[in-house]
Design an enzyme around this catalytic site. Structure first.
Site, short mmCIF file in Angstrom:
data_model
loop_
_atom_site.label_atom_id
_atom_site.label_comp_id
_atom_site.label_asym_id
_atom_site.label_seq_id
_atom_site.Cartn_x
_atom_site.Cartn_y
_atom_site.Cartn_z
N ARG A 1 -8.98 -19.79 0.09
CA ARG A 1 -7.88 -19.58 0.75
C ARG A 1 -6.69 -20.60 1.00
NH1 ARG A 1 -5.88 -20.45 6.21
NH2 ARG A 1 -4.81 -18.45 6.78
N LEU B 1 11.42 2.03 6.54
CA LEU B 1 10.90 1.95 5.57
C LEU B 1 11.21 3.39 5.05
CD1 LEU B 1 8.01 1.85 3.42
CD2 LEU B 1 7.31 3.60 5.00
N LYS C 1 6.60 -1.52 2.00
CA LYS C 1 5.40 -0.83 2.95
C LYS C 1 4.11 -1.69 2.29
CE LYS C 1 3.00 3.56 3.38
NZ LYS C 1 3.73 3.75 4.35
N TYR D 1 0.77 -1.58 0.19
CA TYR D 1 -0.45 -0.34 0.10
C TYR D 1 0.96 1.34 -0.04
CZ TYR D 1 1.09 1.27 4.78
OH TYR D 1 1.17 1.52 5.74
N GLU E 1 12.41 3.02 13.69
CA GLU E 1 11.42 3.77 13.15
C GLU E 1 10.49 4.34 14.40
OE1 GLU E 1 10.09 3.40 9.72
OE2 GLU E 1 9.86 1.21 9.86
N1 PLP Z 1 7.89 4.33 8.73
C1 PLP Z 1 6.73 3.66 8.87
C2 PLP Z 1 6.56 2.21 9.43
C3 PLP Z 1 5.69 3.95 7.99
O1 PLP Z 1 4.54 3.35 8.76
C4 PLP Z 1 5.45 4.81 7.78
C5 PLP Z 1 4.42 6.35 6.83
O2 PLP Z 1 3.85 5.39 6.96
C6 PLP Z 1 6.63 6.01 7.67
C7 PLP Z 1 7.95 5.57 8.08
C8 PLP Z 1 6.69 7.12 6.89
O3 PLP Z 1 6.54 7.16 5.87
P1 PLP Z 1 6.85 8.18 4.49
O4 PLP Z 1 6.77 9.47 4.70
O5 PLP Z 1 6.64 7.55 3.59
O6 PLP Z 1 4.70 8.29 5.42
#
Ligand code: PLP
Length: 287
Positions: free
Chosen positions: A101, A202, A145, A34, A178
């Site tokens: 499934r 991410l 993601k 997503y 993070e």
């Molecule tokens: N890290 C995680 C785990 C996230 O879910 C998100 C955003 O949803 C981010 C970092 C930040 O990413 P972005 O700046 O692309 O929204």
């Protein structure tokens, strides 16, 4: 007035009426990817980067994004027309499709594609966030993601139950990664420091934009792992994400950061970010 719209596999509907089958793989396995994209007065921020990350996430889970790419483009155009001029967010989800499934990938299934527009209030003030630190219990591919977000939402919920807005995650006391839905920066003697873009985080689009902004403003920055102790001793701590933009951390584990205010570098980056929304530089770096 109806103001939330969704395209499901190319069909535009009011969001309340949009449906997916119960055998959708994202519902049963979290088998999808997503993106969340911010709209500023109807214009998507960093659309190209978000779509590139969606494509990379799809490839990483062996999902054939190419076969729905054109359809997604058409859905985005339809959704952007509905959004016309508004502030809001677009949520895109691509799942492995609908099938009886079975853990194995289905053989003849086409991905399901959702694209949703929801309005959001325009905001200018910097957000002040309370945080708690929690163990990072996710898998080893946090750069993808993926829709399977259970560890993230559990961490966010625990943070809320501790009276905080966000959880700052760590793999060990030496390794902050993070936030549960954001990236984390700290400031040490004027240098901006954030985790390197690898499998443990991410690589946020906002994170990348802040690094580009720092470079253009000649603010020193480093991408390196930092420890819990460094985080607690930092001059400033910053949260970045598409929806929170650039927010100030004012509390970690009930200890105040910067006397409970946004620090000078956080404020500067936030002002530059907001100010740059109407400049060409911003759009060159954002689209
Ligand atoms: N890290 C995680 C785990 C996230 O879910 C998100 C955003 O949803 C981010 C970092 C930040 O990413 P972005 O700046 O692309 O929204």
């Amino acid at each position: 007035m109806q103001n939330r719209w969704t395209c499901v596999n190319g069909k535009l509907l009011p969001t309340e009426e949009a449906l997916l089958p119960v055998e959708d793989r994202a519902l049963q396995f979290g088998d999808g990817v997503y993106e969340v994209i911010r709209l500023y007065r109807g214009t998507p921020f960093a659309l190209k980067q978000h779509l590139a990350r969606l494509s990379a996430s799809s490839a990483a889970i062996m999902l054939d994004y190419g076969c729905v790419e054109n359809e997604l483009q058409a859905s985005l155009e339809a959704i952007l027309q509905k959004a016309s001029g508004q502030d809001g967010q677009i949520y895109i989800q691509v799942t492995r499709g609908t099938a009886i499934r079975n853990h194995r990938f289905p053989e003849h299934t086409r991905p399901n594609v959702i694209c949703t527009f929801s309005p959001l209030p325009a905001k200018n003030a910097i957000q002040l966030l309370k945080t708690v630190t929690l163990p990072d219990e996710r898998w080893m591919h946090c750069n993808i993601k993926a829709t399977s977000l259970l560890p993230n939402i559990l961490a966010k919920e625990k943070a809320y139950r501790h009276g905080a807005d966000e959880a700052i995650l760590y793999r060990s006391s030496e390794h902050i990664t993070e936030g549960s839905s954001s990236n984390i920066f700290m400031v040490q003697s004027g240098t901006l420091i954030t985790h390197p873009a690898n499998q443990w985080i991410l690589n946020g689009i906002t994170r990348q934009y802040v690094l580009a902004l720092a470079k253009s403003l000649q603010i020193p920055y480093e991408e390196r792992v930092f420890s819990l102790q460094e985080l607690l001793n930092a001059d400033e701590v910053i949260v970045t994400s598409t929806l929170q933009e650039i927010a100030a951390v004012v509390e970690i584990d009930h200890h105040p950061v910067q006397n409970g205010c946004a620090g000078p570098l956080t404020q500067r980056l936030h002002e530059e970010f907001m100010g740059s929304l109407s400049t060409e530089w911003f759009w060159e770096h954002a689209i």
